[in-house]
Write a protein that holds these residues in place. Structure first.
Motif, PDB file in Angstrom:
ATOM      1  N   GLY A   1       0.782  -1.230   0.000  1.00  0.00           N
ATOM      2  CA  GLY A   1       0.000   0.000   0.000  1.00  0.00           C
ATOM      3  C   GLY A   1       0.812   1.276   0.000  1.00  0.00           C
ATOM      4  O   GLY A   1       0.257   2.370  -0.075  1.00  0.00           O
ATOM      5  N   ILE A   2       2.152   1.143   0.073  1.00  0.00           N
ATOM      6  CA  ILE A   2       3.034   2.325   0.010  1.00  0.00           C
ATOM      7  C   ILE A   2       3.787   2.269  -1.319  1.00  0.00           C
ATOM      8  O   ILE A   2       4.677   1.447  -1.508  1.00  0.00           O
ATOM      9  N   GLY A   3       3.400   3.129  -2.254  1.00  0.00           N
ATOM     10  CA  GLY A   3       4.055   3.158  -3.558  1.00  0.00           C
ATOM     11  C   GLY A   3       5.181   4.164  -3.606  1.00  0.00           C
ATOM     12  O   GLY A   3       5.466   4.847  -2.609  1.00  0.00           O
ATOM     13  N   PRO A   4       5.847   4.283  -4.752  1.00  0.00           N
ATOM     14  CA  PRO A   4       6.975   5.208  -4.896  1.00  0.00           C
ATOM     15  C   PRO A   4       6.618   6.660  -4.561  1.00  0.00           C
ATOM     16  O   PRO A   4       7.415   7.363  -3.932  1.00  0.00           O
ATOM     17  N   LYS A   5       5.443   7.103  -4.994  1.00  0.00           N
ATOM     18  CA  LYS A   5       5.054   8.492  -4.740  1.00  0.00           C
ATOM     19  C   LYS A   5       4.891   8.757  -3.245  1.00  0.00           C
ATOM     20  O   LYS A   5       5.402   9.755  -2.717  1.00  0.00           O
ATOM     21  N   SER A   6       4.195   7.856  -2.548  1.00  0.00           N
ATOM     22  CA  SER A   6       3.999   8.004  -1.102  1.00  0.00           C
ATOM     23  C   SER A   6       5.333   7.924  -0.363  1.00  0.00           C
ATOM     24  O   SER A   6       5.584   8.684   0.577  1.00  0.00           O
ATOM     25  N   ALA A   7       6.194   6.999  -0.796  1.00  0.00           N
ATOM     26  CA  ALA A   7       7.501   6.835  -0.151  1.00  0.00           C
ATOM     27  C   ALA A   7       8.328   8.107  -0.278  1.00  0.00           C
ATOM     28  O   ALA A   7       8.948   8.566   0.692  1.00  0.00           O
ATOM     29  N   ALA A   8       8.330   8.693  -1.477  1.00  0.00           N
ATOM     30  CA  ALA A   8       9.096   9.923  -1.706  1.00  0.00           C
ATOM     31  C   ALA A   8       8.546  11.073  -0.852  1.00  0.00           C
ATOM     32  O   ALA A   8       9.309  11.847  -0.263  1.00  0.00           O
ATOM     33  N   GLU A   9       7.219  11.179  -0.782  1.00  0.00           N
ATOM     34  CA  GLU A   9       6.609  12.247   0.018  1.00  0.00           C
ATOM     35  C   GLU A   9       6.965  12.099   1.493  1.00  0.00           C
ATOM     36  O   GLU A   9       7.282  13.082   2.179  1.00  0.00           O
ATOM     37  N   LEU A  10       6.908  10.876   1.991  1.00  0.00           N
ATOM     38  CA  LEU A  10       7.259  10.620   3.399  1.00  0.00           C
ATOM     39  C   LEU A  10       8.712  10.976   3.685  1.00  0.00           C
ATOM     40  O   LEU A  10       9.024  11.600   4.708  1.00  0.00           O
ATOM     41  N   LEU A  11       9.601  10.609   2.770  1.00  0.00           N
ATOM     42  CA  LEU A  11      11.023  10.879   2.980  1.00  0.00           C
ATOM     43  C   LEU A  11      11.350  12.359   2.822  1.00  0.00           C
ATOM     44  O   LEU A  11      12.272  12.865   3.468  1.00  0.00           O
ATOM     45  N   ARG A  12      10.620  13.057   1.979  1.00  0.00           N
ATOM     46  CA  ARG A  12      10.823  14.510   1.885  1.00  0.00           C
ATOM     47  C   ARG A  12      10.416  15.197   3.195  1.00  0.00           C
ATOM     48  O   ARG A  12      11.043  16.161   3.626  1.00  0.00           O
ATOM     49  N   SER A  13       9.380  14.675   3.814  1.00  0.00           N
ATOM     50  CA  SER A  13       8.883  15.285   5.045  1.00  0.00           C
ATOM     51  C   SER A  13       9.706  14.893   6.273  1.00  0.00           C
ATOM     52  O   SER A  13       9.978  15.731   7.139  1.00  0.00           O
TER      53      SER A  13
END
Length: 252
Positions: A185-197
């Protein structure tokens, strides 16, 4: 200064073979592999060169996670039979080989790390972007087929994370090419957003109470899978290798 050219042997020959009209013509493959090694040495002017090959043992990654690299096409039978002859012919032209017990990647990473630590330069010849995680000062990666360096800035832009975050990114979103699962349920877009934050996997898990309930639940449920995925993606740089750099000095 020592400059070591490390050629990912299977990566090179399988891609050359895929472009051949006759997939069973090992003589033509041998000629092309030798020509590729010569071109690489002419272009990069190394002091040392080694061709690293995958071994036949089951890798520690496969033992840890049986679905690792599941579905990959097996080596063509013609190549499996012809490989010893190719390695012998390469050696006769001055290109010595190193056989890994299982995966070549960890051997390549260890060689690169050790020479970088001793002040040498390393050029890894491979199309495998997994080597980007090494992020070492004097280690660069060359794509023989595209005739260009791996552009880490472009890779960062494409994924939306920094090179220092690559392993955390894979831990979260997985790697479909190697069948590394990541968190469901965690795709590349969500992963990138989480790591940016939150900058890192550890910080994300320390901030679950600040996330939406659905996403926080996915992360909580997937904690062990994230840990496993991180371990699968991380290259070993401390393999025990019974070799000396002098074994691979290029004879002009």
């Amino acid at each position: 200064m020592n400059r070591l050219l490390i050629i990912d042997g299977m990566n090179l020959v399988r891609r050359i073979l895929a472009a051949q009209p006759d997939q069973n013509d090992m003589q033509a493959l041998t000629v092309r592999a030798i020509a590729a090694c010569r071109k690489l040495c002419q272009h990069h002017q190394p002091s040392h060169v080694v061709v690293v090959w995958d071994g036949t043992q089951v890798s520690w990654r496969k033992q840890l996670y049986p679905d690792y690299k599941k579905g990959r096409k097996p080596m063509p039978e013609s190549l499996a039979q012809g490989l010893p002859s190719i390695i012998t012919e390469l050696k006769s032209k001055g290109f010595n080989s190193l056989q890994a017990d299982s995966e070549a990647d960890d051997v390549i990473a260890t060689l690169a790390f050790k020479l970088n630590q001793s002040g040498g330069e390393v050029i890894i010849v491979s199309t495998d972007k997994g080597f980007a995680q090494l992020n070492l000062r004097a280690v660069k990666q060359w794509d023989y087929f595209a005739h260009q360096w791996l552009d880490l800035d472009a890779l960062e832009q494409k994924l939306g994370v920094s090179r220092q975050q690559l392993l955390d990114f894979i831990a979260l979103s997985g790697d479909s090419g190697n069948k590394i699962p990541g968190i469901s349920g965690i795709g590349p877009k969500s992963a990138a957003e989480l790591l940016r934050s939150y900058r890192s996997l550890a910080n994300i898990y320390n901030a679950l109470d600040k996330l939406g309930s659905k996403q926080a639940q996915k992360l909580a449920d997937g904690r062990e899978m994230a840990r496993l995925s991180y371990k699968l993606a991380k290259l070993k740089t401390d393999m025990t290798l019974d070799v000396r750099l002098s074994d691979y000095r290029l004879q002009q």
